[in-house]
Structures are given as C-alpha cells and as structure tokens.
Design a protein around this motif. Structure first.
Motif, PDB file in Angstrom:
ATOM      1  N   THR A 191     -31.558  -2.954  20.642  1.00  0.00           N
ATOM      2  CA  THR A 191     -31.165  -1.783  21.453  1.00  0.00           C
ATOM      3  C   THR A 191     -31.084  -0.503  20.647  1.00  0.00           C
ATOM      4  N   GLN A 192     -31.033  -0.641  19.328  1.00  0.00           N
ATOM      5  CA  GLN A 192     -30.862   0.510  18.431  1.00  0.00           C
ATOM      6  C   GLN A 192     -29.522   1.201  18.626  1.00  0.00           C
ATOM      7  N   GLY A 228     -20.461  15.098  18.780  1.00  0.00           N
ATOM      8  CA  GLY A 228     -21.084  14.368  17.691  1.00  0.00           C
ATOM      9  C   GLY A 228     -20.155  14.189  16.514  1.00  0.00           C
ATOM     10  N   ILE A 229     -20.358  13.076  15.781  1.00  0.00           N
ATOM     11  CA  ILE A 229     -19.649  12.834  14.528  1.00  0.00           C
ATOM     12  C   ILE A 229     -20.695  12.488  13.484  1.00  0.00           C
ATOM     13  N   ALA A 230     -20.812  13.346  12.468  1.00  0.00           N
ATOM     14  CA  ALA A 230     -21.800  13.127  11.421  1.00  0.00           C
ATOM     15  C   ALA A 230     -21.173  12.480  10.194  1.00  0.00           C
ATOM     16  N   LYS A 242     -23.578  10.104  18.588  1.00  0.00           N
ATOM     17  CA  LYS A 242     -23.418  10.809  19.855  1.00  0.00           C
ATOM     18  C   LYS A 242     -22.410  10.074  20.714  1.00  0.00           C
ATOM     19  N   LEU A 243     -21.257  10.721  21.018  1.00  0.00           N
ATOM     20  CA  LEU A 243     -20.212  10.159  21.870  1.00  0.00           C
ATOM     21  C   LEU A 243     -20.031  11.068  23.084  1.00  0.00           C
ATOM     22  N   ASP A 244     -20.030  10.461  24.253  1.00  0.00           N
ATOM     23  CA  ASP A 244     -19.998  11.281  25.473  1.00  0.00           C
ATOM     24  C   ASP A 244     -18.659  11.255  26.176  1.00  0.00           C
ATOM     25  N   HIS A 282     -28.384  10.384  17.008  1.00  0.00           N
ATOM     26  CA  HIS A 282     -29.426  11.354  17.309  1.00  0.00           C
ATOM     27  C   HIS A 282     -29.549  12.284  16.116  1.00  0.00           C
ATOM     28  N   ILE A 283     -30.605  13.020  16.051  1.00  0.00           N
ATOM     29  CA  ILE A 283     -30.886  13.870  14.896  1.00  0.00           C
ATOM     30  C   ILE A 283     -30.499  15.297  15.228  1.00  0.00           C
ATOM     31  N   ASP A 284     -29.647  15.891  14.386  1.00  0.00           N
ATOM     32  CA  ASP A 284     -29.260  17.288  14.562  1.00  0.00           C
ATOM     33  C   ASP A 284     -30.453  18.170  14.257  1.00  0.00           C
TER      34      ASP A 284
END
Length: 1024
Positions: free
Chosen positions: A789-790, A959-961, A827-829, A816-818
């Motif tokens: 599922t990645q 987002g959390i990087a 990515k958290l929604d 996801h890529i910034d």
C-alpha cells in the motif's frame, strides 16, 4: 489628697473637651488635627484655657455623676453593657444595675469601694477586656473617679439613661458628630487681596492662609493652566494649536470660555465617569475562579457617562441607581442604572450558599453607604460600630432594603441577578425585587446566620435622629417592596447632611488631588478631619442651591484662584516646613497622570485615538506572562482587533481576574469593592513598564512614521515631535540633543540592517559543535512503508535510542514530497492518524522539542507530540501543538505561547523548557517567552505523534517532516545552529531575531527612539 482628686476629675472632664476638638464643630471652631504641625501650639493653649473655663466647680472631693462619671461609663463600659447587649448579665445604661446586679451578683457596694466587684474588675484590668492582645485598662485618673463615686454613695440621678452613641467622646463619635449635623451656609470671610478675580472659595482658603502667615502661590502660566484644565475636565491633553490660541487670547473671559467649553464636552462624562465607576466597583466579570462575563455591564458604564454629560441632578442619579425599577416611570435606561447593584463580585459555588447571601448583602450595604454617605455601615454587621453612632440594627435596616432582591442562590446562568422576565428588559444587567413582600430579616448575633435575634423593621439608619423613619409597605399593586426607592429618597433628601458634603468633597478631591476630608469614603470618627470645614459646608450648601447639579461646582472651583495657583511657591522650602501636607492649599499639587489618562494621552498625541463614545468594551492585548495565573488559559482571553484597541481606556474590558498589567502598574484600582481614592505610587517598575511596553513602542513608531511622511528635515522632525508630545517647541539645547540622539540611533539601526542583509558565514551558520545529540529523532525520509500500500508503518528513531514511532491507527498515513524543498513529509489529515512512540524519550524538566511541520488546520486543538493521559496525566503532561487558527500551545502551562505566521508552508517550531524559563520560536524568531519554568511534569505516560495522548482527538492536520527531542534545554547558539541546519535542508527562510518592525528604515527607527524618550519623560506624564 484633695488636690490630687480635683486634678483626677479635671482629667475626666477634659475627655469631653478633647472630644470637641476631635469633632471639629464647623461653625467657628477648627480641630487641632486639621492644622499644620507647627501651627498647633498656640491653638493648644487656647483649647486648654477653654477646657479649664468650662470645668464644673466642685467642692473638694465632690464627684458629679453627669460631669465626672457618665462620660467614663459611656466611653468605656456601656458599649458592652446596655439594654441590647448585657455581657455578664450587667446593664450599666441606667441605675437599675444597682438593683439587678450581674450574673456574679451585686457589682457596687455604695460607700464601700474596696468591696465593690465593679471596681475590683476595673483595677485588675479585666474590664474593659483586652482587645487584640492589648490591655484596655482605664487610666489611673478615671479609676480614681469611679472609686470616689462609689465611696460617696454611687449616686445616679433618676433621669439619666446613658446612650453611648448620643455624644462624641475620646474613643468614638456620637450623634453630635460634625458630619451628621445639618448643613448651613457659613458667611464668606472678608479677606484682604489685590486680586480682583477671587471668588468665595478663595476667601475661605485665603482666610486660613492669613491666619497662619502664609500667602498663596502666584497664578500658573496660561500654558500650564490649560494643560491642567484639559486633564482635570476631560482627561486628555490640549494640542499645540489649542495651547497657542489660548496663550494669544487676551479677552477678559478667555479662561471662562475654556472652562465652559470643556464642561460641555462629551469627554467630560468619560473623565468623571471613571471616578464614579471606581466607587461603583465596576468590572465586567464576576470574579472568583470562573470569573464569568457579566453581559451588558458596559451599558451601565455608558449610562453613567451620559448622566454626567447631561448634568443629571444628583438626587435623580441616586434614585436611578438604587431604584431605577421603582421610580414613577421606569424605563430601560433606569433599569440599566440599577446595574450599580449588580457590579459586585459573584461566586457561583460558595462554600455555604445560605451564608453567602449575607456576604452579598454586605457588599450592597457597604457600596451604597460608603459611596453615597461616606459611612462604613458594614462595620456594624456583627456588633454596634466601634467608632461611629451606627447600631448593629442599622446595618440590618439597610440590608433589609436589598433583601427582596435575587440574593439567595438560584440558577447559575442568572449570575446572581434577576431574569429578563423578572427585570422586564432583555440584554440589561440590572436589579429588581423578586417579591413585593420579602421574608423578615433578623439581626444576627455576631453576624452568624444560625444565631438570629429580633426581627428588624425596615427603616433608615438611626445616626441622624431628625431624619430617621420607618419604610412604608408597598401598595397592593406594587411588584417590588419599594424599599430601595425610599432609601434613595432618604439619601437624596436635601436635609441629609452627609450626601452633599460627601459629593462636593469628591469633586474637590479630583480637581486638587486631595480632598477636604482626605478619607473620602469615611466621614466618621476615624476620618481625617476636614482641612476647611466652613468651605466644605459652603460648597455643600451651594450645591443644594443649584438643584444638586455638579457642573456649577466644577466651574466655581475651576474659576477660583486657588485652583489656578502654580505648583511651586517662591518660598517652597520654608512653607513645606510649616505645612508639608499642603492642608492649607498654599500651592497646587503636581500630579502624575493616572493609568487611563496616560494611555489615552499616548494615543492622542500620536493621532491614533478613536474618540468613539459608548458601546461594547474592547479587549486589550495581554502578554503571555499575565495569563499565567488563569485556570483556563486557552480560552481566557481573546484580544480585540488592533484598531478597536485605540479607543479610550474607559472602554477597556475589565476582567477581575486579569486586570491589564500596565494599567495596574500605574495604580488602576482593584474592582473588588468601592474605591474612593486610588493609590498613588512612584516606583522603578513604572519606568521599566513604560520603557519596555509594546504598546508604548507602537505609539512611538506610529508617530515617527507619520512625521517622516510629513517632512524629511531632521530639524523639523525634532520640532514636530516636541510639539506633538509636549505641546511646545524644543529649546536650542533640546534641539541639539535631539540631533545627537537621532545620529547615534540611526548609526545603530543602520549597522543592524547591514548585518542582516550581509551576514557573515558564521552568522549564516552559527554552528555549535558541542550540541548534545537528541534522544528522539524522527524524520519522514526515514519511514518504513508497507510494500503493497506504500502507507507508513514506522518512523525509525535516528538518535539510536530505539524510540521508533509506529503507526497506530487504521487510517493510513502517507508520505508526500514538499515541492519547495523536495523532501519527504508525512501527510496527516486530522482523521485519526497518529503514531505511538516506543518507550519514554525524556524524564527531566529541562528539555527541548524541535519540529519541522506545516499546518492546514483552521480551528480547534491539534497536537504534534504529546504524553497527555485521561486517567493519569491531566494537567501535568507535555504537549506541543496549536489552538484555533494559529495559536501555539506548549503544555497547559504556556497557552497561548505565541501566534504563527505563514504556517501553510513548512516551518520550524521550537520549544525550550529551561531551568528558569520557557520559550517558543518559529523559524528562529521568538513567539513567546515566560520567565518561569514549567511546573513539574509527568513524563512516564505513553507518547504519541499526531494527537493529544490517548484522548482520541485533537489530531494534527497538515505535514510532519521532522521531530527532534532533547533531554536538555538548548542554548541559543545550539538552537540557532540546529535551526540553520534544518532551514537549509527544507528551504525554510529564517526570520530575523530582532523585534524591529519590518519595512521601518533606520531613519524612522531612530525617530521612533526619540519619540519614545519624550513619551517616557516627566514633562509628558506629570501635570503641574
């Protein structure tokens, strides 16, 4: 022996003469206390002569009961041994005591003093009993009088019944006390003066000055007078143009025109309304822990302003506030006026609701009696007043007036008042009775609810016998008891001597800085005697003759030469030795601006003041430190938009649990109870408050920007700054100093700008090679993904401590890529996505959290990292996240911790928990700091990323990087080094660490510095 006895009786009789001195009978005599220290010796010898002249001439050894014994019994004994209170079963108010005795039997054996129990108790010091650990034993002279009286047969005339409150004596006031006597208009003294402008006020003052060999200070300059007048009447400074116009106006009525103009200004009511609001203990919240907002309290404030602007008769002013619902034709406005009775504190959760209703009664009795009558009636709640002729029954008489209102505990939503239906108006904070026939009220022994004594008949207090009357029952169709209206009529009665004296004394106080009676809420025995008794009565009489309107009294004072004096006398030093307190009014008082006038003046001189009158209050921006003590920090305070905060300080929202710190630094009063006179302090912290306050800096910058837009000439800028702030042009020396200041400051700001624009490599990357590694280091790029599922299954802890973060929710978390940095971001929604951290990363109070995140939430609470636990860690947890649109939260101890900017893009958010402070940064710029450490935290509950502990809500949206946690407080150099490294990795522009406003040039900042100097100067904040 005969000589000694005569002297003893002389001392006893002298008590009455001393009482006369203390009472300061108005008509012709003056109290010793009202005169300067170095003028008293001559008066003392005069008083001694008068005392000796009035002594009873007795044969050797003869004791006269009325002259010698009665004053001692009235002063020392009858308070506790009377018809109502007979401690030990003894009543010494009449001769019946010789028949009835006491619980211990007979107390006096006529012609046998040594066998008399009364004398034995007196000699031993047991009676009167000690008070607060201090002996109250009678002086030897008084004991000798009692001994001689008993030895001579203890004669007591049949017609004598001792009333301890009838006459004034050495220890208390009687009903003959000066303030309780009718007001009569004294003759205006004839004085010698070459000044054609003196008025009756001047005559009274000059008369006293002449008696003491003093002369008044010469009249102040026109510039000084106009500035003083503006602040006195409207609380704002005159402009430089207004000062110039008045200085050049040579017409004979120039001054009178200015006085009339300002008294007619709508800003008069704003200035003088503030004084009344202090008396009414005005605030817009309830106090206590929850400190709930009292809706529409601001309408009462506006009613006061309007009433004063209209010069409402004082009698009507009183009636509306005490009984606006009971007057003949009540209106919504008159109902709003009854807010006077609703403004006190209110506890929705008292320890004992039945006891608390009596505390509420005390607030109403005290506020009414002290503000309107200058009496401390509340001191008679538990016993007869110790110093004034106010019986305990008087307290309950006045309390009965409010007994029919919403005193008892009811629905909390009503905040201690009536419902809209009961009041008759919606959206009004007012008062009314809940019944026309209240339950009886009883006198309570020692003020204890569970010890009721006799029922109290509603009536006025008995301190003024000629005006004492019972309150009438209401008509059958009445909806209220009508008691408050009857009390209001009694207070407003022109024959009531207290009401006009108290009111004109307050007017004098605010014009001169000190009152004629310098205890304006207390005209009783412990009051400061009036400096000019006859002047006080003359003003009170004139006030009544003018129909109880205040503006004519204002004008009389403002037109007097006494008010127009300068503040520095040519003989200042020698006069100060004679009358340091200026009780004779030989000069004007130099005064510091009060908190409201100072803030308003800053807005006025910078051209920012919003003159809008009335309406809802604005909420001032309050520092994080000031929010420290609030129980609900995240919801406690939402400041109004900046432009709304530029209104006059009168319209500032007053929250009892959060009085504005800068205002309180300059002695804004506590709103818990009626305040007649604010403290007046001069302390170093006030200078620091002005120098460092953001509000003052903003005013300085605004003025500098305005002046820079008007002219680029340095000389003109300096001249305009002086004229705007101080209302005058600078002197030659000041002009040169201004140039020097601008040159130095411009160089400083220019150098700072160049350092920002052309940083050195060290400044670009202030690497600290000694940074201790983190104990938790999560990076989105180090995520493990599900091969099919990645979706993210785990974030590896790069610190090596094994604190991996494992995806713990069914909702998938994706990478996801910034686009700006090209780096991976989780990515958290906000829909139940979070990760659990393995084990506990920190266990010490000193720690740091550094995150690289982006926020897409618009409201609500959302956390980046947390160990909050509903069962075991509420109030002691660590969490780091946001509230509402952009407010940062760092544990429940630091909320809000700052406000974010541009949070839709990746940014660096840092929290430092140090030994002595906590601080939060965004992109290297401090958002908020508190100079106290976090209270003890619990670290051993499970840690998570992306939600509030185990609450299953407050999910992160965005987002959390990267997240790094350190088990120590990062130093500034370490933090800056790490932030620079992260900024380079994620292409984040660091913000300057300085607090200088963006787009302000070095020239403007230098001019703002000069503006700041003048706004902090004594010339600006003092009024001569």
């Amino acid at each position: 022996m005969i000589l000694n006895r005569c002297m003893n009786r002389t001392n006893a009789r002298g008590l009455q003469a001393t009482a006369v001195e203390k009472a300061s009978t108005f008509h012709g005599s003056r109290s010793i206390e009202s005169q300067p220290a170095k003028i008293r010796s001559g008066t003392f010898f005069l008083c001694v002569t008068l005392i000796l002249a009035g002594l009873h001439v007795a044969s050797a050894g003869e004791v006269d009961f009325k002259e010698d014994v009665q004053p001692i019994l009235a002063m020392r004994c009858v308070e506790c041994h009377n018809d109502q209170i007979s401690e030990g079963g003894l009543n010494l108010a009449s001769n019946q005591f010789q028949v009835d005795g006491s619980d211990s039997g007979a107390v006096v054996v006529p012609q046998s003093a040594d066998d008399s129990y009364l004398l034995d108790r007196v000699i031993s010091g047991e009676m009167p009993p000690p008070s607060r650990g201090q002996s109250q034993k009678l002086p030897d002279a008084e004991i000798a009088v009692i001994r001689d009286w008993i030895q001579q047969g203890a004669n007591w005339p049949d017609d004598v019944v001792i009333d301890p409150f009838a006459t004034t004596n050495k220890v208390r006031a009687g009903r003959d006390w000066w303030a309780l006597q009718p007001v009569s208009k004294p003759d205006i003294p004839e004085v010698e003066s070459n000044d054609k402008h003196i008025n009756p006020i001047d005559a009274f003052v000059l008369d006293r000055l002449a008696e003491n060999g003093l002369t008044p200070t010469p009249r102040a300059s026109k510039r000084v007078l106009l500035r003083r007048l503006y602040y006195d009447v409207i609380g704002l400074p005159p402009t430089e143009e207004q000062l110039q116009q008045f200085e050049t106006d040579e017409s004979p009525d120039a001054w009178e025109k200015q006085v009339d103009s300002l008294l007619a200004s709508p800003h008069y009511g704003e200035r003088w309304g503030r004084y009344w609001l202090d008396l009414a203990r005005f605030a817009e919240t309830s106090g206590y822990e929850r400190d709930q907002v009292k809706p529409y309290a601001w309408k009462y404030r506006d009613w006061v302003v309007n009433a004063l602007n209209e010069d409402m008769a004082y009698s009507e002013f009183i009636r509306h506030q005490l009984a606006g619902d009971e007057i003949e034709s009540p209106t919504e406005d008159s109902a709003i006026a009854t807010g006077f009775l609703r403004l006190g504190t209110w506890n929705d959760e008292p320890n004992d609701p039945l006891d608390y209703q009596y505390d509420r009664l005390e607030d109403l009795v005290h506020t009414t009696s002290s503000a309107l009558l200058g009496l401390t009636v509340k001191c008679a709640r538990c016993h007869n007043h110790k110093f004034d002729p106010i019986l305990q029954e008087d307290y309950y008489r006045m309390a009965s007036v409010f007994w029919g209102g919403p005193i008892a505990a009811r629905d909390r939503k009503l905040l201690g008042g009536p419902s809209a239906d009961e009041l008759g108006y919606a959206k009004v904070l007012g008062w009314t009775d809940l019944t026309s026939a209240p339950e009886p009220i009883f006198l309570l022994k020692n003020g204890e609810r569970e010890s009721p004594q006799q029922e109290v008949t509603p009536a006025t207090i008995s301190s003024i016998p000629s005006l004492e009357r019972k309150l009438q029952s209401p008509s059958p169709e009445a909806k209220t008891s009508q008691r408050r209206l009857q009390l209001a009529e009694w207070i407003a009665d022109p024959k009531n001597p207290l009401t006009p004296r108290v009111l004109v004394n307050r007017i004098w106080q605010h014009h001169f800085g000190k009152a004629i009676v310098r205890t304006p809420n207390n005209f009783g025995f412990l009051s400061d005697p009036p400096t000019h008794p006859r002047l006080l009565d003359w003003l009170a009489s004139t006030f009544l003759e003018n129909g109880g309107h205040q503006k004519p009294i204002h004008k009389l004072i403002l037109m007097s030469e006494t008010w127009c004096q300068g503040s520095i006398h040519p003989k200042q030093e020698s006069y100060s030795d004679i009358d340091a307190a200026n009780r004779l009014w030989w000069r004007a008082e130099r005064r510091r601006l009060d908190a409201e006038a100072m803030r308003d003046s800053m807005l006025a001189v910078t051209g920012e003041l919003d003159f809008k009158i009335g309406g809802e209050s604005f909420r001032e921006t309050v520092s994080q430190e000031a929010l420290e003590g609030l129980s609900q920090k995240d919801a406690a305070w939402n400041p109004s938009p900046v432009n709304e905060q530029k209104r006059r300080s009168l319209y500032m929202f007053v929250k009892r649990g959060l009085l504005p710190p800068t205002m309180t630094a300059f002695d804004m009063c506590d709103a818990t109870q009626s305040c007649a006179q604010r403290d007046l302090t001069t302390v170093p912290t006030q200078a620091l408050a002005l120098m460092n306050n953001p509000f003052v800096h903003d005013r300085s910058l605004h003025l500098a920007q305005s002046l820079s837009n008007e002219t680029q000439s340095v000389t003109e800028q300096i001249q305009r700054v002086w004229k705007a702030v101080l209302g005058r042009a600078p002197t030659a020396d000041e002009l040169e100093l201004g140039r020097q200041h601008l040159a130095v400051q411009q160089t400083r700001f220019q150098d700072e700008l160049e350092r920002r624009q052309h940083p050195t490599e060290q400044q670009k990357h202030p690497l600290d090679q000694n940074i201790e590694p983190p104990v938790l280091h999560l990076r989105a790029e180090a995520a493990q993904l599900n091969s099919e599922t990645q979706h993210v299954t785990k974030l590896l802890d790069l610190s090596g401590h094994g604190h991996d973060a494992i995806a713990a929710s069914e909702a998938p978390i994706r990478q996801h890529i910034d686009p700006r940095s090209g780096r991976a971001v989780l990515k958290l929604d906000g829909r139940e996505q979070f990760l659990k951290i393995a084990d506990v990363p920190i266990d010490e109070p000193k720690f740091s959290i550094v995150c690289v995140v982006q926020d897409h939430g618009d409201s609500g609470l959302r956390e980046i990292i947390s160990n909050w636990n509903l069962s075991t860690n509420v109030g002691t947890s660590v969490f780091f996240g946001l509230a509402d649109a952009n407010r940062v939260r760092f544990s429940d101890h630091f909320i809000p911790a700052g406000t974010l900017q541009n949070q839709r893009e990746l940014f660096i958010l840092t929290a430092i928990s140090g030994e002595h402070h906590v601080e939060v940064f965004q992109n290297g710029r401090s958002l908020g700091r508190r100079d106290s450490p976090l209270p003890p935290r619990k670290f051993d509950t499970p840690w998570v990323i992306g939600q509030q502990g185990n609450l299953s809500r407050e999910y992160w949206t965005g987002g959390i990087a990267e997240v790094q946690v350190f088990s120590h407080a990062l130093t500034d150099s370490s933090r800056m080094s790490l932030e620079a490294e992260l900024a380079e990795r994620y292409s984040i522009p660091l913000q300057p660490k300085t607090s200088e406003p963006e787009h302000a040039t070095p020239d403007v900042l230098a001019l703002a510095s000069l503006c700041h100097v003048l706004l902090n100067s004594n010339e600006f904040i003092m009024v001569d």
